[in-house]
Structure formats: structure tokens, C-alpha cells
Design a protein around this motif. Structure first.
Motif, PDB file in Angstrom:
ATOM      1  N   PHE A 116       0.826  -1.204   0.000  1.00 29.21           N
ATOM      2  CA  PHE A 116       0.000   0.000   0.000  1.00 29.21           C
ATOM      3  C   PHE A 116       0.864   1.258   0.000  1.00 29.21           C
ATOM      4  CE2 PHE A 116      -3.814  -2.444   1.527  1.00 29.21           C
ATOM      5  CZ  PHE A 116      -4.699  -1.973   0.577  1.00 29.21           C
ATOM      6  N   ALA A 174      -5.300  -2.881   5.286  1.00 26.25           N
ATOM      7  CA  ALA A 174      -5.389  -1.506   4.796  1.00 26.25           C
ATOM      8  C   ALA A 174      -5.302  -0.480   5.918  1.00 26.25           C
ATOM      9  CB  ALA A 174      -6.704  -1.312   4.043  1.00 26.25           C
ATOM     10  N   VAL A 203      -8.217   2.245  -0.522  1.00 24.00           N
ATOM     11  CA  VAL A 203      -9.352   1.339  -0.740  1.00 24.00           C
ATOM     12  C   VAL A 203     -10.537   2.096  -1.334  1.00 24.00           C
ATOM     13  CG1 VAL A 203     -10.954  -0.258   0.386  1.00 24.00           C
ATOM     14  CG2 VAL A 203      -8.573  -0.155   1.139  1.00 24.00           C
ATOM     15  N   CYS A 236     -11.263  -2.763   8.334  1.00 18.66           N
ATOM     16  CA  CYS A 236     -10.225  -1.845   8.816  1.00 18.66           C
ATOM     17  C   CYS A 236     -10.431  -1.493  10.300  1.00 18.66           C
ATOM     18  CB  CYS A 236     -10.236  -0.557   7.991  1.00 18.66           C
ATOM     19  SG  CYS A 236      -9.586  -0.766   6.322  1.00 18.66           S
TER      20      CYS A 236
END
Length: 212
Positions: free
Chosen positions: A128, A169, A182, A203
Motif C-alpha cells: 500500500f 489496509a 481502498v 479496517c
């Protein structure tokens, strides 16, 4: 013949003949007429010969063959062009974006695999923190990767066809909140496993627990 005529023309000789005997020989010969030229035989009309193809007809015939060959060639060229296009798409393949750390080499996992037996799978793997995403309301999007691989900086820009997320995430670590990424993937409309909706919900663990 002339002798007989002279003999018969002698009066003494003719007087001794019976009456009426050979009187036709005493008649003068009719005047001779020049032989009339009889008309020759009627001109024979030759039956019309079988019409031969003129030069124009021949050229038209070969022109039609030439056009047929051109059409066949054009059709064959169009068929080969379509096959080449499909081969190009297959060789380019579908781009799979795998969001994960480098502990698992997903390129090897998908090596030699195809989608529907036709499209190759090209894997782009990054975390990420190495991804930058630009998504527009028109539906266009683009993913940029800035990463370090084997001590070298790697910069890529591409449009993935699918996303596989194997990394959290959101975490409490520094710069560990990637929920905006996302949301951007969801906004771009990219299909994903797991679904981007479930990834975003997970999350926040208290939210997940309360949902259960």
C-alpha cells in the motif's frame, strides 16, 4: 460438217431428193446470239460464326477474377489481422495488481496461468505504501508504483484489471492508514478479492465485531 453443208446447198443435189426430205437443213441458221451470262449461283450466306468474346469481354472476365482474388486476399488479410490483434491482447495479458509485502512472490504463483485459457496474467506486486492511485469521475484511473527492488528504484504506471489484496489496509503503525486507497479503488470500480467493501469494513475491528 462444212462439207455436208456445201453439199446440201448444191441445187442439183437437193433437186434429186424427195419432196420435204431434209427441208429443215435448207433453213438458214438462226443468228447466233452471244451467250447470255447466266446469273451465278446465289451468294451463299455464311452462317454467322459463333460470337467470340471480344477483347472487352475478356478483360471484363479477367477483371472479375482479379476482383475476386482481391476480395479473397482482403478477407484473408482481415482474418490474419484479427488473429494478430487477439495474439497481441493475449501476449499483453490481463494485469493483476497484488497488494502485499515481498515475503510472497505472487509472480511465481500465477506463472503460466491463463484466464479462460486465453489471456495471460501479468502480475504487478506492491505494498500500500508504494502505490499511488488516481481515479476520475469519468471512470478512468491509473496506478503508479514507486518502489525499491534489489537496491534499485522501480517506477511503473499501468491500469490494472483486477486487484488482490493480501495486506491490511489499516494499522496503528506510522503511515499505516491506507483506507483512502481502498476508497479510490472502489471509486475506480476495480473488481477485487476480497471485495473492497469487506476490506474497508475490516479496517476497524470494533466495527466488525459489532456487525457480527
Amino acid at each position: 460438217m462444212n462439207y455436208l453443208r456445201r453439199r446440201l446447198s448444191d441445187s442439183n443435189f437437193m433437186s434429186n431428193l424427195p419432196n420435204g426430205y431434209m427441208t429443215d437443213l435448207q433453213r438458214p441458221d438462226p443468228p447466233q446470239q452471244s451467250p447470255a451470262v447466266s446469273p451465278g449461283p446465289a451468294e451463299r450466306r455464311m452462317p454467322p460464326a459463333q460470337q467470340q468474346p471480344s477483347a472487352g469481354g475478356g478483360s471484363g472476365f479477367f477483371s472479375s477474377i482479379s476482383n475476386a482474388v482481391k476480395q479473397t486476399t482482403a478477407a484473408a488479410a482481415a482474418t490474419l489481422s484479427e488473429a494478430a490483434d487477439r495474439a497481441g491482447v493475449s501476449s499483453h495479458g490481463k494485469i493483476l495488481l497484488v497488494i502485499d509485502d515481498q515475503q510472497t512472490d505472487w509472480v511465481k504463483v500465477f506463472k503460466g496461468r491463463k484466464i479462460h485459457g486465453e489471456f495471460d496474467i501479468k502480475v504487478e506486486q506492491a505494498e500500500f505504501s508504494e502505490i499511488n492511485l488516481v481515479a476520475n469521475a469519468s471512470g478512468t484511473y491509473n496506478v503508479n508504483i514507486d518502489a525499491i527492488r534489489s537496491g534499485h528504484k522501480v517506477t511503473k504506471s499501468f491500469r490494472p484489471d483486477f486487484v488482490l489484496i493480501r495486506q491490511h489496509a489499516f494499522s496503528m503503525d506510522r503511515n499505516g492508514d491506507h483506507r483512502n486507497m481502498v476508497i479510490g479503488l472502489q471509486y475506480a470500480g476495480l473488481p477485487s478479492v476480497n471485495t473492497l467493501h469487506s476490506v474497508y469494513n475490516f479496517c476497524d475491528k470494533p466495527w466488525v465485531v459489532s456487525s457480527l
